[in-house]
Design an enzyme around this catalytic site. Structure first.
Site, mmCIF file in Angstrom:
data_model
loop_
_atom_site.group_PDB
_atom_site.id
_atom_site.type_symbol
_atom_site.label_atom_id
_atom_site.label_comp_id
_atom_site.label_asym_id
_atom_site.label_seq_id
_atom_site.Cartn_x
_atom_site.Cartn_y
_atom_site.Cartn_z
ATOM 1 N N SER A 277 0.875 -1.176 -0.083
ATOM 2 C CA SER A 277 0.031 0.147 0.001
ATOM 3 C C SER A 277 0.874 1.276 -0.007
ATOM 4 O O SER A 277 2.033 1.249 0.662
ATOM 5 C CB SER A 277 -0.875 0.095 1.200
ATOM 6 O OG SER A 277 -1.124 1.345 1.456
ATOM 7 N N LYS A 283 0.760 -3.193 4.931
ATOM 8 C CA LYS A 283 0.124 -3.991 4.013
ATOM 9 C C LYS A 283 0.670 -4.723 2.967
ATOM 10 O O LYS A 283 1.637 -4.540 2.456
ATOM 11 C CB LYS A 283 -1.151 -3.134 3.509
ATOM 12 C CG LYS A 283 -2.037 -2.289 4.393
ATOM 13 C CD LYS A 283 -3.603 -2.890 4.649
ATOM 14 C CE LYS A 283 -4.031 -3.242 3.183
ATOM 15 N NZ LYS A 283 -5.237 -2.671 3.033
#
Ligand code: ARG
Length: 459
Positions: A277, A283
């Site tokens: 991300s 992430k």
């Protein structure tokens, strides 16, 4: 630029019209098929004495030169020449004016474009069938490696009953088997020669369609010239089969997305097949799976598109049909790319066997096994269902699990329960006792693995 069909016109088309009606920007991918079709056509014309052998030779030499230019990217595709057919014929005529002008004898772009499309789709379909087969092979391999891995099976996305991971993966292998069968069947209808229908009614010239069919390896010949130039059923069929393939891939993609969450933690997809991300450093996103799921929408869109293009067309050819290529090509590209990447990605997915097993044993997933135990003790299934329900309720209230309940407590629910009840509450046994045909026992799953290994060895 003088048009090949310019005879009855006194004025050239407006630039805007040329731009609006052109298809060369997308049908250039048919170039080699167009050349193959024209080569076979020229040979036939010469064999029938409609043109001379020398003329055919020149035409074929010219076509080969054009092919080379296209390979070397030196061929100049011209928008004014509308489409791939005119571009090639025009270049040929420039090289060999006399013989080049004879190539389009006993042919029309209407049967020519149908031919090119069928030749193209024949190759693509075979290729997609191979890609599906490769993927089935990978899934069967993984199934075999995970023959001992138990996972929760779901209904309503609620844990239902334990199954083998192999059983779950093989469910997809079944779907892809049907997909392959559908495509192979569609291929029979794709593999029909339309050339010789000419504009729509055939020709007065003495052509030999069987010869062309043989040259181009078509299994059948269209039997109605009007149908031949106006039929796009094979495109619709192909795209609808592809929609089903994408639906299957999308369901699988959805599971991969779920399974890779912290909440499930069933799999880990290696870094190379995930993306990060731009704002949240922690992430690791399953974008490949998400995009496969997303691209499914494109293919459904293509199906709607081609169905709608065809729905009110009077016989025979109408220019609307030029729009068939955009959804068709996009479908071919999307399905091929999705299959290719999922094939690749599956080599980089790790199944967390411990976690799968742990999750499989929680959530009263053996309640049905307990009910079936009571059935074996002579209790009607409905009554067994109710007794088991009461036991589960009792466990929920006490925060207990089924296999931890003492026999005396079991007996307070039903006299028929005996010491052997604990056998049916063992996870491995519960799975392996599902020995009914097509069930999840290791025995049955192994049979399916063997069946597919054999099927996948065949062509
Ligand atoms: N570019 C056209 C297509 O893709 C080729 C056939 C054109 N035929 C015609 N009569 N204008 O459908």
């Amino acid at each position: 630029m003088k048009k090949l069909w310019g005879g009855r016109f006194t004025q050239g088309a407006a630039k805007s019209v040329e731009a609006f009606t052109q298809s060369i920007s997308f049908d250039k991918r048919l170039a080699f098929y167009d050349i193959a079709g024209s080569t076979a056509h020229a040979k036939m014309l010469a064999k029938q004495g409609i043109i001379t052998q020398k003329e055919a030779k020149e035409i074929i030499t010219g076509l080969n030169k054009i092919k080379k230019q296209i390979i070397l990217s030196t061929f100049d595709f011209k928008v004014e020449l509308e489409d791939i057919h005119m571009n090639i014929e025009s270049a040929l005529t420039e090289m060999y004016p006399d013989s080049g002008r004879k190539l389009h004898t006993a042919r029309s772009r209407n049967d020519q474009v149908a031919l090119d499309l069928r030749l193209y789709l024949r190759d693509v379909t075979k290729n997609i069938i191979e890609l599906i087969k490769n993927f089935q092979n990978i899934l069967v391999d993984i199934s075999e490696k995970h023959l001992n891995t138990i996972m929760p099976g779901y209904t309503h996305l609620q844990r239902a009953q334990p199954v083998l991971l192999a059983h779950h993966l093989l469910a997809y292998v079944e779907m892809f088997q049907r997909d392959r069968e559908r495509l192979s069947d569609c291929l029979k209808r794709v593999n029909t020669l339309p050339l010789g229908a000419c504009a729509m009614s055939g020709t007065t010239l003495n052509i030999d369609r069987d010869y062309v069919a043989k040259e181009l390896k078509f299994a059948r010949i269209s039997e109605n010239s009007m149908d031949a130039v106006s039929d796009r059923d094979f495109v619709i069929e192909f795209i609808s089969h592809c929609s089903i393939i994408m639906m299957h891939l999308s369901r699988m993609a959805e599971e991969l997305v779920l399974w890779s969450t912290g909440e499930f933690s069933f799999i880990e997809i290696s870094d190379a097949y995930t993306t990060g991300s731009s704002i949240m450093p922690q992430k690791k996103n399953p974008d490949v799976a998400e995009l496969i799921r997303g691209k499914t929408g494109r293919v459904y869109g293509a199906l709607m598109s081609i169905l709608t293009i065809m729905k009110a067309l009077p016989l025979t050819y109408n220019r609307d049909m030029q729009e068939d290529k955009i959804p068709l090509f996009d479908t071919c590209d999307t399905v091929s790319a999705s299959l290719q990447i999922i094939n690749e990605m599956f080599h980089h997915i790790n199944f967390n066997a411990m976690r799968l097993r742990e999750t499989a044993s929680s959530g009263f997933s053996l309640a049905t096994d307990l009910a079936e135990y009571l059935v074996r003790k002579g209790i009607p299934f409905r009554a067994a269902h109710e007794i088991t329900g009461n036991i589960v309720k009792y466990c929920v209230e006490l925060d207990e699990t089924l296999e931890k309940i003492p026999l005396s407590v079991f007996k307070s629910f039903s006299d028929s329960i005996e010491e052997d009840v604990y056998q049916c509450l063992n996870l491995d046994d519960a799975v392996n006792n599902k020995n009914s045909r097509g069930g999840t026992s290791m025995n049955e799953v192994q049979k399916q693995i063997q069946r597919f290994k054999k099927l996948l060895r065949m062509r």
